[in-house]
Design an enzyme around this catalytic site. Structure first.
Site, PDB file in Angstrom:
ATOM      1  N   ASP A  81       0.792  -1.372  -0.073  1.00 26.16           N
ATOM      2  CA  ASP A  81      -0.113  -0.179  -0.162  1.00 26.16           C
ATOM      3  C   ASP A  81       0.985   1.253  -0.113  1.00 26.16           C
ATOM      4  O   ASP A  81       1.980   1.369   0.450  1.00 26.16           O
ATOM      5  CB  ASP A  81      -1.179  -0.047   1.191  1.00 26.16           C
ATOM      6  N   GLU A 139      -0.727  -2.033   5.198  1.00 27.63           N
ATOM      7  CA  GLU A 139       0.335  -1.973   6.383  1.00 27.63           C
ATOM      8  C   GLU A 139      -0.024  -0.420   7.168  1.00 27.63           C
ATOM      9  O   GLU A 139       0.253  -0.423   8.307  1.00 27.63           O
ATOM     10  CB  GLU A 139       1.806  -2.046   5.873  1.00 27.63           C
TER      11      GLU A 139
END
Length: 393
Positions: A81, A139
């Site tokens: 991400d 995350e």
């Protein structure tokens, strides 16, 4: 087999870089990484692997590579991400998604692991054990993706799990480690204090929420200075005090938001308990009502000392020219949801130097001018390859 693997990685260094640049151009925020996940899935199409998609609470992917020789089961994790940051670099592969940027290296983590995984697939006939490639979403934003991927049950057979992270504090070629508690845990809190509003000329007819909130801001710092063992690490930050009103009006309610960091579970429990105790005291002392939301986010990241010692020994003995040295890193007060894997399985999360060439001091992670030395991708791939070959020899 290891020599063959290292040569394959060398030959595909440029491919790693091109993958990283593509992902850097097309970043997606946590829990919204649909196209990134599809890119990863497409990479494995037609390959002799078992693949699970949409694992956990988002776009998590687990790819299982089964060697033809007996051995242990190893997990390798990379996150994918990006962050809500407007990119300020001048690289030709700058983000094409306005306000979204890979400013923490997750593009590079994914790129090196994709190529390393593909090389392991090609070497299945010589491979010992099973490798579970964990491409993890989200995350950066609690509750994160790791916890739900662990809870999926698809990783229950892991004997060990490894993760890496690029760090610009050291040049490419340096590999960092920290045994034991390595990264801080994190909690979030929001406190709403409800008093009684009134006119500034008549404070006796009101009950000032700002005064009560100001007392809370001061009091919670005594948790660190007077309740926490001086040898333990803890930080409480008040990041937002929303009490804006008019200069001559006594506010009836305010909201405070804060961040808590700690290195052990015991410290987390102590701070949690003391924050709640102070809030109850404020209600009694100031005659207000309080609504407290207190949420432990990521736990502290614990690197198994034995597994970490094996990583250190392996990297020290590496003859790969790209790997220069291994360096002991201090504990880091940032948080990482890799900690959820490390809670359940023996684990080591280590660091890959990525300081751009020719700069005296690099921009740190999450900065809009974040950049890396792309030589770090091959270093990461080879360092992880060294570690897994040593563990499953």
């Amino acid at each position: 087999m290891k020599d063959q693997l290292m040569k394959m990685l060398e030959d595909r260094k440029e491919e790693m870089i091109q993958i990283r640049r593509y992902l850097h151009e097309h970043p997606e925020l946590s829990f919204k990484e649909e196209k990134t996940a599809q890119y990863i899935i497409d990479f494995y199409k037609g390959k002799d692997v078992e693949i699970h998609t949409n694992v956990g609470n988002g776009y998590g992917i687990i790819v299982t590579i089964k060697g033809e020789r007996p051995g242990k089961t190893i997990g390798l994790r990379a996150d994918f991400d990006a962050l809500p940051i407007h990119e300020e670099t001048d690289v030709p592969f700058k983000s094409k998604n306005e306000g979204v940027m890979h400013a923490c290296g997750h593009d590079a983590h994914t790129a090196y692991l994709l190529v390393l995984a593909d090389c392991l697939i090609q070497l299945k006939s010589k491979l010992s054990g099973t490798y579970k490639i964990i491409h993890q979403h989200a995350e950066e934003v609690p509750p994160g993706g790791a916890k739900s991927m662990v809870e999926s049950g698809l990783l229950d057979d892991l004997d060990v799990v490894y993760g890496t992270h690029l760090f610009p504090t050291h040049p490419a070629g340096d590999v960092g480690y920290c045994s034991g508690y390595a990264m801080a845990g994190r909690s979030y809190f929001k406190l709403k204090i409800q008093g009684v509003g009134g006119h500034g000329s008549s404070p006796h007819l009101a009950n000032d929420a700002i005064v009560a909130g100001a007392h809370f801001v001061t009091a919670v710092q005594t948790i660190i200075s007077r309740r926490l063992n001086p040898f333990d690490m803890g930080v409480i930050t008040i990041g937002s005090f929303d009490g804006k009103g008019q200069f001559n009006i006594i506010k009836d309610s305010i909201e405070i938001e804060g961040d808590v960091r700690y290195m052990t579970a015991d410290t987390q429990k102590l701070i949690d308990k003391e924050v709640h105790r102070i809030v109850k005291g404020i209600e009694e002392e100031f005659g207000v009502t309080c609504e407290l939301e207190y949420v432990p986010d990521y736990p502290s990241l614990y690197n198994d000392p034995e597994i970490t010692a094996d990583v250190v020994k392996t990297i020290e003995n590496s003859s790969e020219p790209e790997i220069h040295k291994i360096v002991e890193f201090p504990r880091f007060s940032g948080s990482e949801d890799f900690s959820y894997y490390a809670e359940k399985f023996p684990a080591c999360f280590f660091y890959i130097g990525s300081k751009p060439k020719g700069v005296e001091k690099a921009y740190f992670n999450h900065h809009p001018k974040w950049d890396i030395d792309e030589d770090a991708l091959l270093v990461a791939a080879k360092a992880v390859a060294e570690v897994v070959c040593s563990y499953n020899k």
